[in-house]
Design a protein around this motif. Structure first.
Motif, PDB file in Angstrom:
ATOM      1  N   TYR A   1      27.185 -19.034 -30.935  1.00  0.00           N
ATOM      2  CA  TYR A   1      26.174 -17.973 -30.914  1.00  0.00           C
ATOM      3  C   TYR A   1      25.743 -17.650 -29.478  1.00  0.00           C
ATOM      4  O   TYR A   1      25.581 -16.480 -29.118  1.00  0.00           O
ATOM      5  CB  TYR A   1      24.948 -18.385 -31.724  1.00  0.00           C
ATOM      6  N   LEU A   2      25.525 -18.704 -28.667  1.00  0.00           N
ATOM      7  CA  LEU A   2      25.135 -18.471 -27.274  1.00  0.00           C
ATOM      8  C   LEU A   2      26.216 -17.723 -26.507  1.00  0.00           C
ATOM      9  O   LEU A   2      25.934 -16.804 -25.732  1.00  0.00           O
ATOM     10  CB  LEU A   2      24.826 -19.803 -26.584  1.00  0.00           C
ATOM     11  N   ARG A   3      27.463 -18.106 -26.717  1.00  0.00           N
ATOM     12  CA  ARG A   3      28.568 -17.436 -26.022  1.00  0.00           C
ATOM     13  C   ARG A   3      28.695 -15.984 -26.467  1.00  0.00           C
ATOM     14  O   ARG A   3      29.012 -15.100 -25.658  1.00  0.00           O
ATOM     15  CB  ARG A   3      29.865 -18.196 -26.278  1.00  0.00           C
ATOM     16  N   ARG A   4      28.442 -15.732 -27.735  1.00  0.00           N
ATOM     17  CA  ARG A   4      28.532 -14.362 -28.236  1.00  0.00           C
ATOM     18  C   ARG A   4      27.460 -13.480 -27.586  1.00  0.00           C
ATOM     19  O   ARG A   4      27.711 -12.310 -27.289  1.00  0.00           O
ATOM     20  CB  ARG A   4      28.361 -14.365 -29.759  1.00  0.00           C
ATOM     21  N   LYS A   5      26.281 -14.046 -27.331  1.00  0.00           N
ATOM     22  CA  LYS A   5      25.197 -13.269 -26.736  1.00  0.00           C
ATOM     23  C   LYS A   5      25.265 -13.198 -25.212  1.00  0.00           C
ATOM     24  O   LYS A   5      24.889 -12.186 -24.612  1.00  0.00           O
ATOM     25  CB  LYS A   5      23.839 -13.866 -27.140  1.00  0.00           C
ATOM     26  N   LEU A   6      25.728 -14.282 -24.579  1.00  0.00           N
ATOM     27  CA  LEU A   6      25.602 -14.405 -23.124  1.00  0.00           C
ATOM     28  C   LEU A   6      26.933 -14.534 -22.392  1.00  0.00           C
ATOM     29  O   LEU A   6      26.947 -14.696 -21.172  1.00  0.00           O
ATOM     30  CB  LEU A   6      24.726 -15.620 -22.795  1.00  0.00           C
ATOM     31  N   GLY A   7      28.035 -14.479 -23.134  1.00  0.00           N
ATOM     32  CA  GLY A   7      29.346 -14.617 -22.507  1.00  0.00           C
ATOM     33  C   GLY A   7      29.881 -16.024 -22.650  1.00  0.00           C
ATOM     34  O   GLY A   7      29.126 -16.990 -22.764  1.00  0.00           O
ATOM     35  N   ARG A   8      31.200 -16.138 -22.615  1.00  0.00           N
ATOM     36  CA  ARG A   8      31.834 -17.433 -22.883  1.00  0.00           C
ATOM     37  C   ARG A   8      31.517 -18.477 -21.820  1.00  0.00           C
ATOM     38  O   ARG A   8      31.592 -19.676 -22.080  1.00  0.00           O
ATOM     39  CB  ARG A   8      33.361 -17.271 -22.998  1.00  0.00           C
ATOM     40  N   THR A   9      31.151 -18.026 -20.621  1.00  0.00           N
ATOM     41  CA  THR A   9      30.925 -18.990 -19.535  1.00  0.00           C
ATOM     42  C   THR A   9      29.538 -19.614 -19.570  1.00  0.00           C
ATOM     43  O   THR A   9      29.252 -20.484 -18.749  1.00  0.00           O
ATOM     44  CB  THR A   9      31.124 -18.310 -18.171  1.00  0.00           C
ATOM     45  N   VAL A  10      28.651 -19.193 -20.482  1.00  0.00           N
ATOM     46  CA  VAL A  10      27.291 -19.741 -20.491  1.00  0.00           C
ATOM     47  C   VAL A  10      27.284 -21.217 -20.874  1.00  0.00           C
ATOM     48  O   VAL A  10      26.427 -21.983 -20.424  1.00  0.00           O
ATOM     49  CB  VAL A  10      26.373 -18.934 -21.429  1.00  0.00           C
ATOM     50  N   VAL A  11      28.240 -21.639 -21.687  1.00  0.00           N
ATOM     51  CA  VAL A  11      28.400 -23.053 -22.037  1.00  0.00           C
ATOM     52  C   VAL A  11      29.856 -23.425 -21.768  1.00  0.00           C
ATOM     53  O   VAL A  11      30.766 -22.799 -22.318  1.00  0.00           O
ATOM     54  CB  VAL A  11      28.044 -23.348 -23.509  1.00  0.00           C
ATOM     55  N   GLU A  12      30.050 -24.419 -20.925  1.00  0.00           N
ATOM     56  CA  GLU A  12      31.401 -24.871 -20.598  1.00  0.00           C
ATOM     57  C   GLU A  12      31.808 -26.012 -21.522  1.00  0.00           C
ATOM     58  O   GLU A  12      31.009 -26.899 -21.820  1.00  0.00           O
ATOM     59  CB  GLU A  12      31.464 -25.368 -19.154  1.00  0.00           C
ATOM     60  N   THR A  13      33.057 -25.984 -21.955  1.00  0.00           N
ATOM     61  CA  THR A  13      33.624 -27.100 -22.719  1.00  0.00           C
ATOM     62  C   THR A  13      34.349 -28.035 -21.761  1.00  0.00           C
ATOM     63  O   THR A  13      35.194 -27.584 -20.978  1.00  0.00           O
ATOM     64  CB  THR A  13      34.616 -26.590 -23.773  1.00  0.00           C
ATOM     65  N   VAL A  14      33.991 -29.301 -21.785  1.00  0.00           N
ATOM     66  CA  VAL A  14      34.682 -30.312 -20.990  1.00  0.00           C
ATOM     67  C   VAL A  14      35.559 -31.087 -21.964  1.00  0.00           C
ATOM     68  O   VAL A  14      35.048 -31.861 -22.789  1.00  0.00           O
ATOM     69  CB  VAL A  14      33.686 -31.241 -20.266  1.00  0.00           C
ATOM     70  N   ARG A  15      36.834 -30.854 -21.891  1.00  0.00           N
ATOM     71  CA  ARG A  15      37.758 -31.351 -22.907  1.00  0.00           C
ATOM     72  C   ARG A  15      37.629 -32.862 -23.095  1.00  0.00           C
ATOM     73  O   ARG A  15      37.651 -33.632 -22.141  1.00  0.00           O
ATOM     74  CB  ARG A  15      39.197 -31.003 -22.526  1.00  0.00           C
ATOM     75  N   GLY A  16      37.475 -33.264 -24.347  1.00  0.00           N
ATOM     76  CA  GLY A  16      37.396 -34.676 -24.698  1.00  0.00           C
ATOM     77  C   GLY A  16      36.032 -35.309 -24.468  1.00  0.00           C
ATOM     78  O   GLY A  16      35.826 -36.476 -24.802  1.00  0.00           O
ATOM     79  N   ARG A  17      35.081 -34.543 -23.906  1.00  0.00           N
ATOM     80  CA  ARG A  17      33.781 -35.123 -23.587  1.00  0.00           C
ATOM     81  C   ARG A  17      32.622 -34.372 -24.220  1.00  0.00           C
ATOM     82  O   ARG A  17      31.694 -34.972 -24.718  1.00  0.00           O
ATOM     83  CB  ARG A  17      33.587 -35.193 -22.068  1.00  0.00           C
ATOM     84  N   GLY A  18      32.640 -33.035 -24.182  1.00  0.00           N
ATOM     85  CA  GLY A  18      31.531 -32.291 -24.768  1.00  0.00           C
ATOM     86  C   GLY A  18      31.255 -31.001 -24.046  1.00  0.00           C
ATOM     87  O   GLY A  18      32.169 -30.297 -23.620  1.00  0.00           O
ATOM     88  N   TYR A  19      29.972 -30.709 -23.865  1.00  0.00           N
ATOM     89  CA  TYR A  19      29.553 -29.431 -23.302  1.00  0.00           C
ATOM     90  C   TYR A  19      28.620 -29.640 -22.114  1.00  0.00           C
ATOM     91  O   TYR A  19      27.901 -30.637 -22.020  1.00  0.00           O
ATOM     92  CB  TYR A  19      28.805 -28.601 -24.341  1.00  0.00           C
ATOM     93  N   ARG A  20      28.600 -28.636 -21.215  1.00  0.00           N
ATOM     94  CA  ARG A  20      27.572 -28.575 -20.180  1.00  0.00           C
ATOM     95  C   ARG A  20      27.238 -27.107 -19.929  1.00  0.00           C
ATOM     96  O   ARG A  20      28.009 -26.207 -20.293  1.00  0.00           O
ATOM     97  CB  ARG A  20      28.039 -29.238 -18.890  1.00  0.00           C
ATOM     98  N   VAL A  21      26.088 -26.881 -19.298  1.00  0.00           N
ATOM     99  CA  VAL A  21      25.654 -25.508 -19.059  1.00  0.00           C
ATOM    100  C   VAL A  21      26.561 -24.853 -18.036  1.00  0.00           C
ATOM    101  O   VAL A  21      27.071 -25.486 -17.111  1.00  0.00           O
ATOM    102  CB  VAL A  21      24.178 -25.500 -18.591  1.00  0.00           C
ATOM    103  N   GLY A  22      26.767 -23.558 -18.222  1.00  0.00           N
ATOM    104  CA  GLY A  22      27.555 -22.769 -17.286  1.00  0.00           C
ATOM    105  C   GLY A  22      26.738 -21.634 -16.726  1.00  0.00           C
ATOM    106  O   GLY A  22      25.571 -21.802 -16.394  1.00  0.00           O
TER     107      GLY A  22
END
Length: 216
Positions: free
Chosen positions: A191-212
């Protein structure tokens, strides 16, 4: 509040006084445990001695700042000459009080730091944008984007520690304590990516998420 002080009697006295003022106080007796607390828990204010075992106080402060921890810090130290104060402030402290100190002055300084911290905490940086927690909006160069409460909670959790990677289980506990299925985290990232763009939350493969960074 986090109190990092290796003098046991002083730490106990200050902790009791702060508790009487309504603070919930964690006490760390050395720099290593103080650093662990500062990196893993959220505080309104940190009171930090300089001459600590394991990790010296200003080294601890530098490590917190390099890790993106913006909690205001008051250095409480027997090192009180002007050069010492400058070193503490340059290391990232918001205030510096020399020992011996007046307890009423300490309490007044802590109240001021906490007020400023809580005021700033209502406006959180997200890249070049800002998250307004009261309005539940992200303010970008292109305008304002309204968020739901859950979207706001998730983005605020990520933005509070911009360098940290959060696992889905971590985010489930921190942002969605009433939920049980970690899939809810993925849903609100979408939902956040849909509203703010895909870069707003970064996926760190195998670990999780961080803010972008939100899209402009």
């Amino acid at each position: 509040m986090l109190l990092v002080e290796d003098e046991a009697e002083l730490a106990q006295m200050v902790a009791e006084l702060l508790a009487e003022e309504g603070y919930a106080v964690d006490v760390a007796a050395d720099g290593h445990s103080g650093l662990h607390h500062g990196l893993t828990r959220d505080y309104d204010v940190v009171v930090l001695d300089r001459g600590l075992p394991a990790v010296e106080g200003l080294d601890l402060l530098n490590r917190l700042r390099r890790s993106g921890i913006t909690t205001p810090v008051l250095v409480l130290s027997a090192l009180g000459n002007p050069a010492d104060r400058v070193a503490g402030l340059d290391a990232g402290a918001e205030d510096y009080l020399a020992k011996p100190f007046d307890i009423d002055e300490l309490l007044a300084r802590l109240r001021a730091l906490r007020r400023r911290h809580l005021d700033r905490a209502r406006q959180m940086p997200v890249g070049q944008a800002r998250l307004d927690l009261d309005a539940r909006e992200v303010c970008t160069a292109g305008g304002r984007v309204a968020l739901s409460q859950r979207e706001c909670d998730l983005l605020a959790t990520l933005a509070a520690r911009p360098r940290q990677v959060f696992s889905r289980d971590d985010l489930l506990v921190l942002a969605f304590p009433e939920a049980e299925n970690p899939v809810v985290v993925d849903t609100y990232v979408h939902y956040l990516r849909r509203k703010l763009g895909r870069t707003v939350v970064e996926t760190v493969r195998g670990r999780g998420y961080r803010v972008g960074t939100p899209a402009p």
